[in-house]
Scaffold this motif. Structure first.
Motif, PDB file in Angstrom:
ATOM      1  N   PHE A 180       0.857  -1.184   0.000  1.00  0.00           N
ATOM      2  CA  PHE A 180       0.000   0.000   0.000  1.00  0.00           C
ATOM      3  C   PHE A 180       0.891   1.231   0.000  1.00  0.00           C
ATOM      4  O   PHE A 180       1.846   1.309   0.769  1.00  0.00           O
ATOM      5  CB  PHE A 180      -0.914   0.008   1.222  1.00  0.00           C
ATOM      6  N   GLN A 181       0.588   2.188  -0.891  1.00  0.00           N
ATOM      7  CA  GLN A 181       1.367   3.422  -0.970  1.00  0.00           C
ATOM      8  C   GLN A 181       0.493   4.634  -0.688  1.00  0.00           C
ATOM      9  O   GLN A 181      -0.664   4.697  -1.114  1.00  0.00           O
ATOM     10  CB  GLN A 181       1.969   3.613  -2.365  1.00  0.00           C
ATOM     11  N   LEU A 182       1.079   5.598   0.017  1.00  0.00           N
ATOM     12  CA  LEU A 182       0.472   6.914   0.198  1.00  0.00           C
ATOM     13  C   LEU A 182       1.498   7.934  -0.276  1.00  0.00           C
ATOM     14  O   LEU A 182       2.605   8.010   0.278  1.00  0.00           O
ATOM     15  CB  LEU A 182       0.106   7.148   1.655  1.00  0.00           C
ATOM     16  N   ASN A 183       1.144   8.704  -1.317  1.00  0.00           N
ATOM     17  CA  ASN A 183       2.098   9.610  -1.952  1.00  0.00           C
ATOM     18  C   ASN A 183       1.589  11.044  -1.983  1.00  0.00           C
ATOM     19  O   ASN A 183       0.418  11.300  -2.278  1.00  0.00           O
ATOM     20  CB  ASN A 183       2.370   9.167  -3.397  1.00  0.00           C
ATOM     21  N   TYR A 184       2.491  11.973  -1.684  1.00  0.00           N
ATOM     22  CA  TYR A 184       2.266  13.395  -1.915  1.00  0.00           C
ATOM     23  C   TYR A 184       2.641  13.667  -3.361  1.00  0.00           C
ATOM     24  O   TYR A 184       3.668  13.181  -3.846  1.00  0.00           O
ATOM     25  CB  TYR A 184       3.120  14.208  -0.950  1.00  0.00           C
ATOM     26  N   LEU A 185       1.792  14.437  -4.097  1.00  0.00           N
ATOM     27  CA  LEU A 185       1.966  14.588  -5.540  1.00  0.00           C
ATOM     28  C   LEU A 185       2.027  16.052  -5.968  1.00  0.00           C
ATOM     29  O   LEU A 185       1.066  16.580  -6.558  1.00  0.00           O
ATOM     30  CB  LEU A 185       0.821  13.893  -6.294  1.00  0.00           C
ATOM     31  N   ILE A 208      -3.025   7.400  -3.735  1.00  0.00           N
ATOM     32  CA  ILE A 208      -2.936   6.126  -3.032  1.00  0.00           C
ATOM     33  C   ILE A 208      -2.833   5.011  -4.066  1.00  0.00           C
ATOM     34  O   ILE A 208      -3.371   5.126  -5.175  1.00  0.00           O
ATOM     35  CB  ILE A 208      -4.138   5.876  -2.094  1.00  0.00           C
ATOM     36  N   GLU A 209      -2.102   3.963  -3.710  1.00  0.00           N
ATOM     37  CA  GLU A 209      -1.914   2.821  -4.612  1.00  0.00           C
ATOM     38  C   GLU A 209      -1.978   1.522  -3.828  1.00  0.00           C
ATOM     39  O   GLU A 209      -1.535   1.455  -2.679  1.00  0.00           O
ATOM     40  CB  GLU A 209      -0.551   2.881  -5.315  1.00  0.00           C
ATOM     41  N   TYR A 210      -2.517   0.519  -4.477  1.00  0.00           N
ATOM     42  CA  TYR A 210      -2.405  -0.846  -3.973  1.00  0.00           C
ATOM     43  C   TYR A 210      -1.705  -1.666  -5.050  1.00  0.00           C
ATOM     44  O   TYR A 210      -2.102  -1.633  -6.218  1.00  0.00           O
ATOM     45  CB  TYR A 210      -3.769  -1.469  -3.669  1.00  0.00           C
ATOM     46  N   ASN A 211      -0.652  -2.394  -4.668  1.00  0.00           N
ATOM     47  CA  ASN A 211       0.083  -3.242  -5.602  1.00  0.00           C
ATOM     48  C   ASN A 211       0.186  -4.655  -5.054  1.00  0.00           C
ATOM     49  O   ASN A 211       0.450  -4.854  -3.860  1.00  0.00           O
ATOM     50  CB  ASN A 211       1.490  -2.686  -5.853  1.00  0.00           C
ATOM     51  N   TYR A 212      -0.028  -5.627  -5.929  1.00  0.00           N
ATOM     52  CA  TYR A 212       0.126  -7.039  -5.567  1.00  0.00           C
ATOM     53  C   TYR A 212       1.317  -7.590  -6.336  1.00  0.00           C
ATOM     54  O   TYR A 212       1.376  -7.496  -7.565  1.00  0.00           O
ATOM     55  CB  TYR A 212      -1.142  -7.813  -5.910  1.00  0.00           C
ATOM     56  N   TYR A 213       2.275  -8.160  -5.629  1.00  0.00           N
ATOM     57  CA  TYR A 213       3.505  -8.659  -6.243  1.00  0.00           C
ATOM     58  C   TYR A 213       3.285 -10.083  -6.766  1.00  0.00           C
ATOM     59  O   TYR A 213       3.146 -11.025  -5.986  1.00  0.00           O
ATOM     60  CB  TYR A 213       4.652  -8.623  -5.241  1.00  0.00           C
ATOM     61  N   ILE A 214       3.271 -10.200  -8.083  1.00  0.00           N
ATOM     62  CA  ILE A 214       3.193 -11.516  -8.720  1.00  0.00           C
ATOM     63  C   ILE A 214       4.497 -12.273  -8.487  1.00  0.00           C
ATOM     64  O   ILE A 214       4.518 -13.478  -8.269  1.00  0.00           O
ATOM     65  CB  ILE A 214       2.934 -11.360 -10.231  1.00  0.00           C
ATOM     66  N   GLN A 215       5.601 -11.537  -8.533  1.00  0.00           N
ATOM     67  CA  GLN A 215       6.931 -12.044  -8.198  1.00  0.00           C
ATOM     68  C   GLN A 215       7.732 -10.851  -7.698  1.00  0.00           C
ATOM     69  O   GLN A 215       7.252  -9.715  -7.731  1.00  0.00           O
ATOM     70  CB  GLN A 215       7.593 -12.698  -9.414  1.00  0.00           C
ATOM     71  N   ASP A 216       8.940 -11.093  -7.217  1.00  0.00           N
ATOM     72  CA  ASP A 216       9.729 -10.003  -6.631  1.00  0.00           C
ATOM     73  C   ASP A 216       9.953  -8.854  -7.605  1.00  0.00           C
ATOM     74  O   ASP A 216      10.022  -7.699  -7.206  1.00  0.00           O
ATOM     75  CB  ASP A 216      11.085 -10.532  -6.138  1.00  0.00           C
ATOM     76  N   SER A 222       4.860  -6.260 -10.111  1.00  0.00           N
ATOM     77  CA  SER A 222       3.605  -6.087  -9.375  1.00  0.00           C
ATOM     78  C   SER A 222       2.532  -5.509 -10.301  1.00  0.00           C
ATOM     79  O   SER A 222       2.828  -4.847 -11.308  1.00  0.00           O
ATOM     80  CB  SER A 222       3.797  -5.157  -8.167  1.00  0.00           C
ATOM     81  N   VAL A 223       1.281  -5.766  -9.950  1.00  0.00           N
ATOM     82  CA  VAL A 223       0.136  -5.167 -10.633  1.00  0.00           C
ATOM     83  C   VAL A 223      -0.766  -4.570  -9.562  1.00  0.00           C
ATOM     84  O   VAL A 223      -0.774  -5.017  -8.406  1.00  0.00           O
ATOM     85  CB  VAL A 223      -0.647  -6.211 -11.469  1.00  0.00           C
ATOM     86  N   GLY A 224      -1.526  -3.555  -9.923  1.00  0.00           N
ATOM     87  CA  GLY A 224      -2.366  -2.933  -8.906  1.00  0.00           C
ATOM     88  C   GLY A 224      -3.239  -1.828  -9.448  1.00  0.00           C
ATOM     89  O   GLY A 224      -3.448  -1.700 -10.666  1.00  0.00           O
ATOM     90  N   LEU A 225      -3.737  -1.017  -8.523  1.00  0.00           N
ATOM     91  CA  LEU A 225      -4.625   0.099  -8.833  1.00  0.00           C
ATOM     92  C   LEU A 225      -4.112   1.366  -8.164  1.00  0.00           C
ATOM     93  O   LEU A 225      -3.516   1.304  -7.083  1.00  0.00           O
ATOM     94  CB  LEU A 225      -6.047  -0.181  -8.349  1.00  0.00           C
ATOM     95  N   ALA A 226      -4.375   2.497  -8.804  1.00  0.00           N
ATOM     96  CA  ALA A 226      -3.967   3.787  -8.243  1.00  0.00           C
ATOM     97  C   ALA A 226      -5.067   4.816  -8.456  1.00  0.00           C
ATOM     98  O   ALA A 226      -5.749   4.809  -9.486  1.00  0.00           O
ATOM     99  CB  ALA A 226      -2.668   4.273  -8.892  1.00  0.00           C
ATOM    100  N   THR A 227      -5.230   5.686  -7.478  1.00  0.00           N
ATOM    101  CA  THR A 227      -6.163   6.802  -7.611  1.00  0.00           C
ATOM    102  C   THR A 227      -5.642   7.956  -6.753  1.00  0.00           C
ATOM    103  O   THR A 227      -4.569   7.885  -6.160  1.00  0.00           O
ATOM    104  CB  THR A 227      -7.593   6.401  -7.207  1.00  0.00           C
ATOM    105  N   GLY A 228      -6.392   9.023  -6.680  1.00  0.00           N
ATOM    106  CA  GLY A 228      -5.999  10.191  -5.906  1.00  0.00           C
ATOM    107  C   GLY A 228      -6.660  11.434  -6.468  1.00  0.00           C
ATOM    108  O   GLY A 228      -7.651  11.349  -7.212  1.00  0.00           O
TER     109      GLY A 228
END
Length: 201
Positions: free
Chosen positions: A28-33, A55-63, A66-72
């Motif tokens: 999970f990421q929280l970013n100032y933009l 904000i972003e959510y990323n799922y690591y398929i392998q090290d 990753s794939v995920g979603l982002a919004t803000g």
């Protein structure tokens, strides 16, 4: 409308995390933009914006991947130096407004992300990635008591580069750049400077 879109994105992220909790690992990421408007966006609201949050959510398929979603949301604002004139159509009639002009652009991206990490176990972890999805772009002009508004959902892409710097177990500093390009008769373009934290779990 903005709140509804953000709530849908957050619920989707939480849902993905629940489905994938037993596989790989999540972030999970929280970013100032802070953001620099470009192209036609700069023509309408030219000032650098310090009002952005992502904000972003990323799922690591392998090290390495990753794939995920982002919004803000990022907001841009500019006021004219003096009195401006603008002609608008109201009830089938042309109306000319003369007043100090305030231009606003608010943008809410909803992007599917893919990210590739070049050195996922290093002290500095560079990455490249691409987001694809929709940008809800709200532009409006305020002059006196009048407001002229134009809201659009536009398809766009967002290439990104950056580095992760681990701070402690599961926590990392995220520094990056993301170029946003949404297409249409009024294209949106900007360059975001990401400064944030990422939690892996």
């Amino acid at each position: 409308m903005k709140l509804k879109i953000l709530l849908i994105a957050i619920l989707t992220i939480v849902g993905l995390n629940t489905v994938n909790a037993q596989q790989g690992y999540s972030e999970f990421q929280l970013n100032y933009l802070p953001s620099l408007p470009l192209g036609e966006t700069k023509d309408f609201t030219s000032k650098f914006s310090f009002r952005g949050l992502g904000i972003e959510y990323n799922y690591y398929i392998q090290d390495h991947l990753s794939v995920g979603l982002a919004t803000g949301i990022v907001t841009y604002y500019e006021a004219s130096d003096g009195i401006q004139s603008l002609t608008v159509v109201e009830d089938g009639n042309n109306v000319t407004l003369s007043a100090k002009q305030y231009n606003y652009t608010n943008v809410i991206p909803i992007l599917a992300n893919g990210t590739y990490y070049l050195q996922p176990s290093g002290q500095v972890q560079p990455y490249i990635g691409l987001g694809i999805g929709g940008y809800y772009v709200m532009r409006w002009v305020e002059m006196g008591l009048y407001q002229v508004k134009d809201d659009k959902m536009q398809f766009g892409v967002a290439p990104k580069v950056g580095v992760m710097a681990p701070l402690s177990y599961g926590l990392a500093l995220n520094l990056g750049l993301q170029y946003n390009s949404a297409f249409g008769d009024q294209p949106f373009n900007s360059l975001d400077f990401k400064i944030g934290l990422a939690w892996k779990y």
